[in-house]
Write a protein that holds these residues in place. Structure first.
Motif, mmCIF file in Angstrom:
data_model
loop_
_atom_site.group_PDB
_atom_site.id
_atom_site.type_symbol
_atom_site.label_atom_id
_atom_site.label_comp_id
_atom_site.label_asym_id
_atom_site.label_seq_id
_atom_site.Cartn_x
_atom_site.Cartn_y
_atom_site.Cartn_z
ATOM 1 N N GLU A 87 -17.626 21.398 93.940
ATOM 2 C CA GLU A 87 -18.347 21.516 92.673
ATOM 3 C C GLU A 87 -19.322 20.365 92.465
ATOM 4 O O GLU A 87 -20.486 20.588 92.151
ATOM 5 N N THR A 88 -18.864 19.143 92.623
ATOM 6 C CA THR A 88 -19.726 17.989 92.352
ATOM 7 C C THR A 88 -20.558 17.577 93.562
ATOM 8 O O THR A 88 -21.552 16.866 93.411
ATOM 9 N N LEU A 89 -20.145 17.995 94.757
ATOM 10 C CA LEU A 89 -20.761 17.649 96.045
ATOM 11 C C LEU A 89 -20.591 16.171 96.396
ATOM 12 O O LEU A 89 -21.159 15.693 97.376
ATOM 13 N N GLY A 90 -19.811 15.450 95.600
ATOM 14 C CA GLY A 90 -19.484 14.069 95.950
ATOM 15 C C GLY A 90 -18.443 14.022 97.059
ATOM 16 O O GLY A 90 -17.631 14.943 97.205
ATOM 17 N N SER A 91 -18.459 12.949 97.827
ATOM 18 C CA SER A 91 -17.526 12.812 98.945
ATOM 19 C C SER A 91 -16.451 11.783 98.616
ATOM 20 O O SER A 91 -16.760 10.692 98.130
ATOM 21 N N PRO A 92 -15.188 12.101 98.881
ATOM 22 C CA PRO A 92 -14.110 11.179 98.530
ATOM 23 C C PRO A 92 -13.958 10.013 99.497
ATOM 24 O O PRO A 92 -13.248 9.051 99.188
ATOM 25 N N ARG A 93 -14.600 10.093 100.659
ATOM 26 C CA ARG A 93 -14.491 9.013 101.642
ATOM 27 C C ARG A 93 -15.681 9.113 102.596
ATOM 28 O O ARG A 93 -16.432 10.070 102.585
ATOM 29 N N ARG A 94 -15.833 8.064 103.400
ATOM 30 C CA ARG A 94 -16.914 8.079 104.377
ATOM 31 C C ARG A 94 -16.611 9.061 105.507
ATOM 32 O O ARG A 94 -15.452 9.358 105.808
ATOM 33 N N ALA A 95 -17.667 9.537 106.143
ATOM 34 C CA ALA A 95 -17.530 10.426 107.287
ATOM 35 C C ALA A 95 -16.979 9.662 108.481
ATOM 36 O O ALA A 95 -17.253 8.471 108.660
ATOM 37 N N ILE A 96 -16.200 10.347 109.315
ATOM 38 C CA ILE A 96 -15.722 9.772 110.568
ATOM 39 C C ILE A 96 -16.671 10.257 111.665
ATOM 40 O O ILE A 96 -16.828 11.457 111.888
ATOM 41 N N VAL A 97 -17.306 9.309 112.336
ATOM 42 C CA VAL A 97 -18.425 9.596 113.244
ATOM 43 C C VAL A 97 -17.914 9.971 114.627
ATOM 44 O O VAL A 97 -16.828 9.567 115.056
ATOM 45 N N TRP A 98 -18.718 10.722 115.342
ATOM 46 C CA TRP A 98 -18.349 11.196 116.678
ATOM 47 C C TRP A 98 -17.973 10.055 117.620
ATOM 48 O O TRP A 98 -17.163 10.214 118.529
ATOM 49 N N GLN A 99 -18.549 8.875 117.402
ATOM 50 C CA GLN A 99 -18.250 7.732 118.271
ATOM 51 C C GLN A 99 -16.885 7.102 117.984
ATOM 52 O O GLN A 99 -16.410 6.284 118.774
ATOM 53 N N ASP A 100 -16.264 7.465 116.884
ATOM 54 C CA ASP A 100 -15.041 6.826 116.419
ATOM 55 C C ASP A 100 -13.884 7.097 117.392
ATOM 56 O O ASP A 100 -13.711 8.205 117.880
ATOM 57 N N ARG A 101 -13.082 6.058 117.647
ATOM 58 C CA ARG A 101 -11.995 6.156 118.628
ATOM 59 C C ARG A 101 -10.604 6.104 118.001
ATOM 60 O O ARG A 101 -9.606 5.999 118.723
ATOM 61 N N ARG A 102 -10.486 6.194 116.688
ATOM 62 C CA ARG A 102 -9.201 5.947 116.025
ATOM 63 C C ARG A 102 -8.141 6.988 116.383
ATOM 64 O O ARG A 102 -6.948 6.751 116.177
ATOM 65 N N THR A 103 -8.552 8.142 116.889
ATOM 66 C CA THR A 103 -7.568 9.203 117.137
ATOM 67 C C THR A 103 -7.083 9.239 118.579
ATOM 68 O O THR A 103 -6.491 10.229 119.009
#
Length: 491
Positions: A87-103
């Motif tokens: 509804e608001t189009l606001g995001s609750p957190r930052r995007a996780i980028v394709w380069q990210d290795r946390r997983t």
């Protein structure tokens, strides 16, 4: 009749206006911030991506007659995942980028549980942090309150294309295409649709995902209240590498291209045949026509190439700009044995080691910044050679594009390494061009891919000049250095 294309990349957004002749009439870019909250983590703020999009489009509109625009095409960094309020189009957190290795640990766990064979069978991909699915699993496990709102239907899940289309249409549309969907680990390649089995495995609600639409044809209309007073059909969507393949007019089976961007990506058109690779290449969807016909591709994904040059500029501060690297590297005839393996976010194809870390070897008292800069250009060429050597058929030539393709020395080193001509088109920003081609094809600016093929023109062909034995010796030294990087983070 002109077409607006938006290229929402990893470090910024570029807007271009393309004429019916296939030439770029105007272009404007706006960078956005990179966020590194922990080692190996990479994030983007969705609002910053949106504002960069508005700024780039606003700037390009000032250079052209906006009344002649007929459609919008969109291309984007692919495996990055975002959440936003429907509804608001606001995001609750930052995007996780394709380069990210946390997983990486989640990938290991799923692999040890015996899931990788089935995942690869369905998706053509691997269990690697690169892809979107494990990022969503991580969110579910580490941010349960946020994820609860995904499960309740309040938050949408998508890639950058889905998010920008939602913003451009005031939230009326939640859509994506097969090229982006096929990079999520949630898409059944053979079936051409989201997989309930995979959604269950990764814990992602099917209803949170976007609707799948063709790569060209009118799928939505921009809302002028949200999108700079523009009311235009959104008629072309593709992930950046598939868009570049389209922009290079690689419409025939066997046509191949390499895009030098933040990373480098080699794609080969395999037509309607879903080919599998045992050598580290990925099977992926290239595009789907409005009639439902799927075109597939094999892809070699290299995580860090242009980003290594950015590291020279921003991290080591030994170059002032990427454009300087050619002149600096050309001051020495070789790297004098210096080898740089830019595994700054792990290794992608064909080595696939998320735990690898960057390495510089062969340094002596005589090593200068010129040797390191040249070793960086050589590393890019070596990485591309590694992927090309895994292709099922030998190439007669390689079409190149992206920002670094403007570097003559890099193109020559690349030709020397792969032993076939490297062909650079007059328009090297073919990622945005592909998005324009898709949107124009979807709205009648161009009638067919044959007409689009006629717009491609050669700027320069680089033919191999180095002795084959010397090129192979340099490559063997590179491979020896690569072996030293593997598993480094586990030590």
């Amino acid at each position: 009749m002109t077409v607006l294309a938006i290229d929402a990349g990893t470090t910024g957004v570029t807007a271009v206006v393309v004429t019916p002749e296939g030439s770029v009439e105007a272009t404007a870019s706006q960078e956005f911030r990179q966020h590194f909250p922990r080692p190996g983590w990479v994030e983007h703020a969705p609002e910053e991506i949106w504002q960069a999009t508005l700024e780039a489009v606003r700037d390009v509109l000032a250079m052209v007659d906006a009344s002649l625009l007929t459609a919008v095409g969109l291309t984007n960094q692919r495996e990055t995942v975002l959440l936003w309020d429907r509804e608001t189009l606001g995001s609750p957190r930052r995007a996780i980028v394709w380069q990210d290795r946390r997983t990486a640990d989640i990938c290991t766990r799923l692999r040890e549980e015996g899931h990788e064979k089935r995942v690869t069978e369905l998706t053509g991909l691997r269990l690697d942090p690169y892809f979107s699915g494990t990022k969503l699993t991580w969110l579910a496990e580490h941010e349960p309150r946020t994820w609860g709102l995904v499960e309740s239907g309040r938050y949408a899940v998508g890639t950058v294309d889905s998010y920008l289309i939602a913003r451009m249409t005031r939230g009326l549309h939640h859509v994506t295409d097969v090229s982006n969907a096929s990079r999520t680990l949630l898409f059944d390649l053979a079936a051409g649709d989201w997989s309930e089995e995979l959604c269950t495995l990764f814990g992602v609600p099917r209803d949170a995902l976007p609707e799948l639409v063709p790569n060209w044809g009118e799928v939505a209309t921009t809302d002028p209240r949200s999108f700079l007073d523009l009311e235009l059909p959104i008629a072309g969507i593709a992930g950046d590498q598939q868009s570049a393949l389209f922009g290079q007019t690689c419409f025939d089976v066997g046509d191949s291209k390499c895009t030098y961007g933040t990373g480098s990506f080699i794609l080969t058109n395999t037509g309607p045949t879903l080919e599998r690779s045992e050598a580290g290449l990925l099977s992926t969807a290239a595009w789907r026509s409005p009639a439902g016909e799927l075109t597939y591709a094999l892809e070699g994904s290299i995580f860090v190439t242009g980003a290594a040059v950015q590291w020279l500029r921003d991290g080591l501060q030994i170059v002032g700009s990427a454009a300087e690297t050619e002149a600096i590297a050309a001051t020495v005839p070789s790297s004098e044995g210096v080898v740089f393996v830019p595994a700054l976010t792990g290794l992608g194809a064909p080595h696939w080691d998320p735990h690898a870390r960057g390495l510089i070897v062969g340094i002596t008292r005589g090593t200068t910044r010129a040797h390191l800069v040249r070793a960086t250009l050589e590393a890019i060429a070596f990485e591309v050679r590694d992927v090309l050597e895994t292709l099922p058929a030998a190439l007669s030539s390689l079409r190149v594009d992206g920002g670094a393709a403007a570097n003559d020395l890099l193109c020559q080193i690349q030709a020397d390494q792969i032993g076939v001509p490297v062909e650079r088109p007059r328009t090297i920003e073919t990622t945005a061009l592909g998005a324009a081609f898709l949107a124009g094809l979807g709205t009648g600016v161009w009638d067919s891919t044959d007409e689009l093929r006629e717009t491609w023109s050669l700027d320069r062909a680089f033919t191999p000049a180095a002795a084959r034995a010397d090129a192979d010796a340099d490559h063997r030294r590179w491979l020896a250095a690569v072996e030293r990087t593997k598993g480094w983070a586990e030590l």
